[in-house]
Motif scaffolding. Structure first.
Motif: not given
Length: 411
Positions: A249-250, A262-265, A294-300, A307-320
């Motif tokens: 974030a910083k 937001l990232l943590s949430s 476990a395989l799915a976690f490592g990939a996500t 992730a190039p942007t904050l919204p993309t990072a939030c989406l991928l973090l949700s999957l992770t």
């Protein structure tokens, strides 16, 4: 509608309902304190990943030293009483830190000290709490109650960081930590109001229960060793979001505490969905379910680092977060439902030791990677290491395995 009702079966048990509500409030405020603590460390250290790694390592180091002893206590004494004492102690420590912060001059070493003390309490509380779930609801509802415990934990991870980001900006760090100190009273009240006669404790608590006996029991069980090994590797390499997300974030997205929340949430929101998905489980999960998640976690996680942007990072973090929680729940259920209740406190202490005890080493490694290569590399490296370990574990997983019921899962 029937499926939705079954998802909340365990809440029909009064003792578990009290536990659930008390923990929901307390853990929400605990996550608020985690965000406040990490943000304060970054402010005092000039955004140092190493300093954040040290506080995380200190918070989890006692797990390496005391958790197995905590499991021994849980098998020998009343788990409910242990939990009451642990919550009162944690509340007192949080209160002292909040008062010190608001009334005196705070230094980095003060935060490190309280992180170490709170970690010591948590090393006894965590395995006791995990093993206590079965005593509240019995074996038949254990998977559902365990999944709902994951649900309240992750609901807290959604609400806590989001609220903390707003409160820190408006009130500062001290009041957030003070609120956490008061919240432990909710957990204590839930435990105090329980009916001991309705608990499903073991027939007897062996006074001579030894840590070594629990370790030998696990060593004879390859079906327990495999998920425990995966939990250790993923905990070491991949479960370091407490360190990487504030840095992301910083230093990468150049945002404030609200974006950190937001990232943590986002991570917690995916975890919450996975926890609810696991409430439908009624049998012991297979080894393939554990390794697959476990395989799915490592990939996500590896993709999140790109992730190039904050919204993309939030989406991928949700999957992770979804993959992370689904794996953690599957491993927990496979280990806990495969363990004899007489050993369950010590077995789950070993689970906690491996799950949380790898965090100090992982935090220091991730902090070093973040300082030298940046938090993106730290995230992607953790994901790739998790993928590699899981790929090796898949070669040891049987092609098929009969599904065993709860009654048959105990040996």
């Amino acid at each position: 509608m029937h499926t939705l009702k079954r998802a909340f079966d365990s809440l029909s048990v009064r003792n578990f309902r009290l536990f659930f509500l008390g923990q929901l409030l307390s853990v929400t405020c605990t996550w608020m304190m985690v965000i406040a603590q990490d943000w304060l460390v970054l402010e005092l250290s000039g955004d140092s990943g190493t300093a954040l790694g040290v506080v995380t390592a200190l918070q989890f180091t006692p797990v390496l030293l005391l958790t197995l002893y905590g499991g021994r206590l849980a098998d020998r004494h009343s788990k409910r009483r242990i939990l009451v004492l642990a919550n009162l102690t944690s509340g007192t420590l949080s209160l002292l830190l909040a008062l010190w912060l608001m009334l005196g001059e705070i230094h980095l070493w003060h935060i490190w000290l309280f992180a170490l003390l709170l970690g010591a309490v948590n090393s006894v509380e965590a395995p006791t709490r995990i093993a206590f779930v079965g005593e509240m609801v019995g074996n038949e509802l254990l998977p559902n109650a365990s999944a709902l415990s994951g649900a309240y934990f992750n609901a807290a991870r959604v609400a806590g960081p989001a609220a903390a980001g707003l409160l820190i900006a408006r009130l500062g760090v001290g009041p957030v930590i003070l609120l956490n100190a008061c919240s432990y009273l909710a957990a204590v009240a839930g435990l105090a109001l329980m009916r001991p006669a309705e608990l499903h404790g073991p027939p007897s608590r062996p006074p001579g229960a030894r840590i070594a006996d629990g370790l030998r029991y696990v060593a004879r069980r390859p079906d327990l060793v495999l998920p425990l090994t995966l939990v250790g590797v993923l905990g070491l390499a991949g479960f370091n979001f407490q360190l990487t997300l504030p840095l992301l974030a910083k230093t990468e997205f150049h945002t404030g505490s609200s974006a950190f929340g937001l990232l943590s949430s986002s991570l917690a929101a995916g975890s919450l969905l996975a926890a609810f998905a696991a409430t439908a489980r009624r049998t012991r999960p297979t080894a393939a379910v554990v390794t697959g998640s476990a395989l799915a976690f490592g990939a996500t996680e590896a993709l999140t680092g790109l992730a190039p942007t904050l919204p993309t990072a939030c989406l991928l973090l949700s999957l992770t977060g979804f993959a992370m929680m689904y794996f953690a729940q599957a491993a927990n259920h496979r280990i806990q439902l495969g363990s004899d209740p007489a050993y369950r406190g010590r077995v789950m202490a070993l689970f906690t030791l491996i799950f949380m005890g790898t965090t100090p080493l992982g935090a220091l490694l991730t902090g070093w990677l973040s300082d030298h290569w940046g938090p993106r590399w730290a995230l992607s490296t953790g994901g790739l290491l998790s993928l590699t370990a899981t790929a090796l574990a898949l070669t040891l997983t049987p092609a098929s395995e009969p599904t065993r019921t709860l009654d048959n899962s105990r040996t």
